[in-house]
Scaffold this motif. Structure first.
Motif, PDB file in Angstrom:
ATOM      1  N   LEU A   1       0.833  -1.014   0.190  1.00  0.00           N
ATOM      2  CA  LEU A   1      -0.153   0.263  -0.094  1.00  0.00           C
ATOM      3  C   LEU A   1       0.936   1.671   0.156  1.00  0.00           C
ATOM      4  O   LEU A   1       0.469   2.146  -0.774  1.00  0.00           O
ATOM      5  CB  LEU A   1      -0.621   0.035   1.553  1.00  0.00           C
ATOM      6  CG  LEU A   1      -2.174   1.623   1.459  1.00  0.00           C
ATOM      7  CD1 LEU A   1      -2.824   1.161   0.167  1.00  0.00           C
ATOM      8  CD2 LEU A   1      -3.209   1.221   2.548  1.00  0.00           C
ATOM      9  N   ALA A   2       1.961   0.985   0.438  1.00  0.00           N
ATOM     10  CA  ALA A   2       2.835   2.083   0.900  1.00  0.00           C
ATOM     11  C   ALA A   2       3.089   2.662  -0.779  1.00  0.00           C
ATOM     12  O   ALA A   2       3.862   3.977  -0.898  1.00  0.00           O
ATOM     13  CB  ALA A   2       3.691   1.959   2.018  1.00  0.00           C
ATOM     14  N   GLU A   3       3.654   1.498  -1.055  1.00  0.00           N
ATOM     15  CA  GLU A   3       4.279   2.116  -2.785  1.00  0.00           C
ATOM     16  C   GLU A   3       3.639   1.864  -3.546  1.00  0.00           C
ATOM     17  O   GLU A   3       3.968   3.293  -4.061  1.00  0.00           O
ATOM     18  CB  GLU A   3       4.763   0.292  -3.360  1.00  0.00           C
ATOM     19  CG  GLU A   3       6.156  -0.089  -2.229  1.00  0.00           C
ATOM     20  CD  GLU A   3       6.921  -1.892  -2.732  1.00  0.00           C
ATOM     21  OE1 GLU A   3       5.786  -2.735  -3.427  1.00  0.00           O
ATOM     22  OE2 GLU A   3       7.344  -1.716  -2.438  1.00  0.00           O
ATOM     23  N   ALA A   4       1.922   1.703  -3.125  1.00  0.00           N
ATOM     24  CA  ALA A   4       1.356   2.662  -4.436  1.00  0.00           C
ATOM     25  C   ALA A   4       0.476   3.475  -3.979  1.00  0.00           C
ATOM     26  O   ALA A   4       0.207   4.518  -5.253  1.00  0.00           O
ATOM     27  CB  ALA A   4       0.076   1.528  -3.916  1.00  0.00           C
ATOM     28  N   GLY A   5       1.250   4.230  -2.899  1.00  0.00           N
ATOM     29  CA  GLY A   5       0.658   5.476  -2.706  1.00  0.00           C
ATOM     30  C   GLY A   5       1.924   6.898  -3.201  1.00  0.00           C
ATOM     31  O   GLY A   5       1.759   7.467  -3.669  1.00  0.00           O
ATOM     32  N   GLU A   6       2.870   5.927  -3.008  1.00  0.00           N
ATOM     33  CA  GLU A   6       4.058   6.890  -3.676  1.00  0.00           C
ATOM     34  C   GLU A   6       4.037   6.724  -4.969  1.00  0.00           C
ATOM     35  O   GLU A   6       3.717   8.018  -5.930  1.00  0.00           O
ATOM     36  CB  GLU A   6       5.432   5.839  -3.535  1.00  0.00           C
ATOM     37  CG  GLU A   6       5.946   5.689  -1.461  1.00  0.00           C
ATOM     38  CD  GLU A   6       7.201   5.284  -1.558  1.00  0.00           C
ATOM     39  OE1 GLU A   6       7.645   4.295  -2.409  1.00  0.00           O
ATOM     40  OE2 GLU A   6       7.073   4.985   0.073  1.00  0.00           O
ATOM     41  N   GLY A   7       3.676   5.565  -5.716  1.00  0.00           N
ATOM     42  CA  GLY A   7       3.559   5.987  -7.189  1.00  0.00           C
ATOM     43  C   GLY A   7       2.482   6.355  -7.553  1.00  0.00           C
ATOM     44  O   GLY A   7       2.282   7.006  -8.351  1.00  0.00           O
ATOM     45  N   LEU A   8       1.572   6.601  -6.805  1.00  0.00           N
ATOM     46  CA  LEU A   8       0.275   7.969  -6.720  1.00  0.00           C
ATOM     47  C   LEU A   8       0.753   9.146  -7.032  1.00  0.00           C
ATOM     48  O   LEU A   8       0.533   9.812  -8.129  1.00  0.00           O
ATOM     49  CB  LEU A   8      -0.985   8.013  -6.009  1.00  0.00           C
ATOM     50  CG  LEU A   8      -1.467   8.320  -6.067  1.00  0.00           C
ATOM     51  CD1 LEU A   8      -2.894   8.715  -7.425  1.00  0.00           C
ATOM     52  CD2 LEU A   8      -3.121   8.365  -4.808  1.00  0.00           C
ATOM     53  N   GLY A   9       1.854   8.922  -6.130  1.00  0.00           N
ATOM     54  CA  GLY A   9       2.215  10.721  -5.602  1.00  0.00           C
ATOM     55  C   GLY A   9       2.819  10.973  -6.965  1.00  0.00           C
ATOM     56  O   GLY A   9       3.206  12.507  -7.982  1.00  0.00           O
TER      57      GLY A   9
END
Length: 680
Positions: A287-295
């Motif tokens: 989930l953290a990686e998905a958030g960074e990707g969204l950013g």
């Protein structure tokens, strides 16, 4: 609760008799408009037909709806909800109007009517969180030693207050504390463990407030909580059959705010951090990686409304959705566990749900190919202070009319009231936004289209303008500076500054300047300080409350500011005799929600500009002009510098939305009137 009629075995006095006692108790005098409004509200409560009442300043509208509301609640043994937009009106009702009413009506009703105030859960102190029921989110940690000590002192003060407060209501903590501190000791409804699972649930301030409200005749709340109760499927207000919406001109904006979702990369990674303590770290890391990707994806996209879902954003949002689903599965359902861990789990669950639900909503927003028929408007914004800017995605309902029609008007009898509801001479502009049909479904006025097929299931309602006790045409002048050029984008031109200087000088100060932007307000304030001898205050120099107090205390002082002053200033007497409005307050043309709503109205064959932008401007203009006459002896001028009010096709609609002042474009007559008012 037993009704007063059941207690006495007799009929209650009528609304007219109760109103007479109420007015006498507050030292007022009966007014025709107040009587007409009270009877209209009473009729609505008897028939179940909704009513919208425009009641000008000085009408006494609070008593006009509270008295029939109390009569209804006491006679039926039910609860009436009164919803307001501002804290100031809530306090007026709970601290002043309702206590005096309860005392005055007790002899006539056989008992004192009861009342309570109810706010969102976030407004109440959470004892479980205060006493360590949650570990602070690492994202909230402060590394500045001074900030840490300041927060520590504030939290210590809250601990001391917690031992003495009976309500836990944030507004009772004086002086107050910043939002960053209050978040450490409060929870949202989603984060709350619930009274059964919370180790201090029996002492919960929010639950206590709900319990008191559940037994009250009148419950005072705000538009946001009313919207949550209506829209989110979880009742937060006590069971009720009548809702009075005061400051009803604010209803659509407040409901839209509640129904708007936001998603940022920081929200996603923050949820992942909280989950890392509760689930397998590898799943939380996804989930953290998905958030960074969204950013990363959002950083590469320009701000603005999305007509379609960008491919890169679709991939990033899908990754967030899927990773959140995995986290939900790993988190599992609630299980028995250490109560101290339960609070952290609940807060993590709330953060995860917000991220997951918003990602799903954003992905589904474009399923309908026709933008005018979509449920949501989606846009990308850039926000935050300089040096710490970040991108945020937003989804807001294209219209809240359908939601209000089904979940507010379809469930309760609704009374809507404000000093400003009839725009362009009728209630239809706001009725459309509320989800109500035109007031006259057939046989409309000359030049207006009749509704060929009225909706038989449409809510029944009526509109009533009870006027104002003020003689507007004798007490006020509407001056439109017709000879000035239309406003531009490069600040106030010299001709506008000359006009402002002339008006303030003629008035001897005593001027409230309402500007469409803080930039314009500051420009005007700086220019006037260099040209005039009278003091000029500008919003931002001090707190708004302090500025208004200084303005009211000195007749020679003028106050310049922007939006919050358009509706928040109540200065009766000689300190205010001139209101200057620099331009028609249309919303920004690049506002994504405004643009989408206009386009949808156009697609349905309506006039999007008139229905959305001009309606917004008319409301604010009327509110701004309403600052002038606040007492029966007030006199003065409302000066509008925007010549489009006189020359543009939509000018007639806007002028018809203003109080019926005597109107002129003759500057010398206006200056002469202002000089006479100050005795010069």
């Amino acid at each position: 609760m037993p009704t007063a009629t059941q207690q006495q075995g007799t009929e209650l006095p009528g609304v007219a008799e109760l109103l007479e006692a109420a007015v006498a108790a507050v030292g007022g005098t009966r007014r025709e408009g107040q009587d007409a409004m009270a009877q209209a509200v009473r009729r609505a409560l008897v028939t179940g037909e909704h009513v919208a009442v425009q009641a000008g300043t000085g009408t006494g509208k609070s008593l006009a709806y509270l008295v029939p509301a109390i009569h209804h609640a006491v006679s039926k043994g039910s609860t009436v909800v009164v919803s307001t937009a501002t804290i100031a009106l809530q306090r007026q009702l709970v601290d002043r109007d309702l206590p005096r009413l309860a005392k005055a009506l007790k002899p006539l009703l056989g008992r004192a009517p009861t009342f309570a105030i109810l706010k969102g859960r976030r407004n109440y102190l959470c004892l479980n969180k205060l006493h360590g029921g949650d570990d602070t989110d690492p994202a909230d940690e402060l590394f500045d030693p001074f900030a840490i000590s300041a927060m520590g002192r504030a939290v210590k003060r809250i601990h001391e207050w917690a031992d003495t407060t009976e309500t836990g209501d944030r507004d009772e903590l004086v002086p107050g504390v910043p939002d960053s501190v209050w978040r450490q000791v409060s929870v949202t409804a989603r984060e709350c463990l619930g009274v059964a699972k919370c180790p201090v649930g029996e002492d919960c301030f929010a639950e206590r407030a709900r319990a008191v409200a559940g037994k009250a005749d009148i419950v005072v709340t705000n538009h946001a909580l009313l919207a949550i109760d209506a829209l989110e499927g979880r009742p937060v207000l006590p069971e009720h059959d009548v809702v009075v919406v005061d400051e009803a001109h604010e209803l659509v904006d407040r409901v839209t705010g509640v129904a708007t979702a936001e998603l940022t990369a920081g929200m996603v990674t923050g949820a992942a951090r909280r989950l890392g303590k509760l689930i397998d770290q590898a799943i939380a890391d996804r989930l953290a990686e998905a958030g960074e990707g969204l950013g990363l994806v959002l950083d590469d996209l320009p701000p603005g409304r999305w007509e379609a879902l960008p491919r890169a954003a679709a991939g990033a949002l899908s990754a967030v959705r899927d990773a959140a689903a995995s986290c939900r599965q790993a988190l599992g359902s609630d299980r028995r566990e250490d109560p101290e861990l339960a609070a952290g789990r609940k807060i993590a669950q709330a953060a995860l749900d917000e991220v997951a639900d918003t990602a799903v909503r954003l992905l589904g927003a474009f399923d309908e190919p026709d933008p005018a028929k979509r449920h949501d408007v989606v846009w990308l914004a850039e926000q935050g202070p300089d040096g710490a800017r970040y991108k945020s995605l937003h989804a807001a309902p294209l219209s809240v009319g359908g939601l209000l029609r089904e979940r507010l008007f379809g469930r309760s009898t609704v009374v809507l009231t404000s000093a400003t509801l009839a725009l362009g001479g009728n209630f239809d502009a706001l009725a459309r936004q509320w989800g109500l049909p035109p007031e006259k479904a057939v046989g409309r006025g000359e030049g207006e289209k009749a509704d060929p097929v009225p909706d038989p299931d449409a809510p029944k309602w009526s509109g009533l303008d009870v006027g104002s006790p003020f003689a507007h045409a004798k007490s006020g002048i509407l001056y439109v500076a017709k000879r000035l050029p239309p406003p531009g984008r490069d600040g106030l031109p010299p001709s506008y500054l000359d006009e402002i200087a002339g008006l303030v000088e003629a008035a001897g100060g005593r001027t409230l300047g309402l500007f469409s932007s803080m930039r314009a307000a500051k420009q005007a304030a700086e220019a006037m300080r260099g040209r005039l001898d009278t003091p000029i205050l500008c919003q931002g120099d001090d707190s708004t409350m302090q500025l208004v107090e200084k303005f009211a205390a000195d007749e020679a002082t003028s106050l310049f500011g922007t939006l919050s002053l358009w509706q928040g200033v109540d200065v009766p007497g000689p300190s205010l005799s001139c209101v200057i409005i620099d331009r028609i307050p249309f919303p920004r043309p690049d506002d994504p929600l405004v643009a989408a709503r206009q386009r949808a109205t156009d697609a349905r064959g309506g006039n999007g500009f008139l229905a959305v932008s001009a309606t917004h401007a008319a409301l604010l203009l009327a509110q701004g002009a309403g600052r002038l006459l606040r007492g029966m002896d007030d006199r003065g001028v409302v000066a509008i510098l925007d010549s489009r009010l006189a020359t543009a096709r939509y000018g007639g609609f806007l002028r018809a939305s203003l109080p019926p002042f005597w109107t002129t474009d003759d500057r010398e007559k206006v200056h002469g009137a202002l000089r006479r008012l100050r005795g010069a």
